[in-house]
Write a protein that holds these residues in place. Sequence first.
Motif, mmCIF file in Angstrom:
data_model
loop_
_atom_site.group_PDB
_atom_site.id
_atom_site.type_symbol
_atom_site.label_atom_id
_atom_site.label_comp_id
_atom_site.label_asym_id
_atom_site.label_seq_id
_atom_site.Cartn_x
_atom_site.Cartn_y
_atom_site.Cartn_z
ATOM 1 N N CYS A 121 39.858 50.112 37.130
ATOM 2 C CA CYS A 121 39.233 50.733 38.299
ATOM 3 C C CYS A 121 39.963 52.016 38.638
ATOM 4 O O CYS A 121 41.180 52.025 38.758
ATOM 5 C CB CYS A 121 39.265 49.780 39.485
ATOM 6 S SG CYS A 121 38.469 50.496 40.944
ATOM 7 N N CYS A 133 34.791 45.571 39.667
ATOM 8 C CA CYS A 133 36.224 45.522 39.984
ATOM 9 C C CYS A 133 36.511 44.318 40.865
ATOM 10 O O CYS A 133 35.849 44.093 41.864
ATOM 11 C CB CYS A 133 36.651 46.796 40.692
ATOM 12 S SG CYS A 133 38.345 46.704 41.361
ATOM 13 N N CYS A 178 37.797 45.930 44.561
ATOM 14 C CA CYS A 178 36.912 46.654 45.479
ATOM 15 C C CYS A 178 35.441 46.279 45.327
ATOM 16 O O CYS A 178 34.618 46.628 46.170
ATOM 17 C CB CYS A 178 37.085 48.172 45.312
ATOM 18 S SG CYS A 178 36.463 48.770 43.720
ATOM 19 N N CYS A 233 40.650 52.069 43.010
ATOM 20 C CA CYS A 233 41.680 51.272 43.684
ATOM 21 C C CYS A 233 43.074 51.805 43.362
ATOM 22 O O CYS A 233 43.308 52.330 42.279
ATOM 23 C CB CYS A 233 41.593 49.815 43.255
ATOM 24 S SG CYS A 233 40.164 48.969 43.920
HETATM 25 ZN ZN ZN Z 1 38.445 48.739 42.454
#
Ligand code: ZN
Length: 413
Positions: A81, A41, A44, A84
């Motif tokens: 993701c 990702c 993150c 997030c």
């Molecule tokens: Zn993420």
Amino acid sequence: MTKPQVSIPLDIPDVQVLKSEMTKAGELIITIESTKGTTVCQRCGKIIRKFHGYDDWVKIRYLSVFGHPTYLRYRPRRYRCENCDGHPTTTQRLDWHDPNSPNSYDYEQHILFQLINSTVGDVAVKQKLSYDRVLGILERQISDKVDWSRHTSIGTLGLDEIALRKGHRDFVVIVTARKNGCISILGVLPDREKSTVVEFLRSIPERLKKTIKTACSDMYEGYTEAIREELSHVRLVIDRFHVTRAYRDGLDTLRKSELKRLKKESSEQEYKLLKGNMWALRKDRRDLTVEEHKTLARLFRLSPDLKTAYDLQNQLTDIFDEHISVDTAKVKIEKWMVAVFKSGVKCFKDFIQTLDRWWDDILNYFVDRQTSGFVEGFNNKLKVLKRRCYGITNLANLFRRIYLDNEGYRLLA
Ligand SMILES: [Zn+2]
């Protein structure tokens, strides 16, 4: 009639081939799909597995197959993701393709290999690529600055200069590390001002500064003062190469003035013969042919001063060739200076002043005889590069070119 077929493995990890086809223009197009089920990702940094969809098709250049321009075609996979906020999506990162490049990684490495000791223009013509596309590869693949983390020690630091444009005196400074017969480039400085050199020396990480034992440079205060101030623990050595050049200049001056004199005093035929063979004076004595020995003998009969100066020059070279201690060298060079004085030849006057001015730093050469063939070899390489690359005024690209020429075979072979 169908031609005989071969199949060869595609050397790319984690992909499957969907299709391969040859266009009418003779281009091979291989359509592939990534079989890797994850990416990282972009927000993150965690590994994500939730497949979101495909981006648009991209077509990138790949290594030619049997002389056919070859392309890979694929749709980048996009992942979502779930950790997030807003569930952002990220395009899958692949080892074999940088999304900013129109080429696969292997193809870029291949072009870099072609670029070693060649020019961007030349490679562009041979590979049927545009100049900018080749330059783009160089800029993407080779950093414009030294990667200090690749160095564990420096050993000898070298400062050399080259004039970038013919007839101009705007020098750039090439900073190198010389260790175990290997040279690596550390930097290209825009000028040889002391402040510029100081700034660079300060950028060397402390752990590496401690590993510098010797610094080699020409006789130029911008270098020597910067070194003395910033690297006070380091032994400063004037490269033998520059010392040699300085005393050869002395003989050269005498050669020119003697030639002028002989032009007036000898027959046209004799003068022509001498003039045409003057370069024998500059040749290594051991490489002189019988014919050249004769020419020199003829020249020396007409100019005893030139003979005296020539012998003195060779005596000094012999001293520098000897494996002797600093103290012995000191005594021998002092004796040599006395011999010059007694001989009455004036052409080494400037050189003797230079010796006085840089006495200790020149004698430091005898501590462990730092300068040897490989520095001259590197200087020659730079000269060739300079000739090839007139017009590289972009110092970042000059760094890249020197780095690639110098270390390319080791890196890419
Ligand atoms: Zn993420």
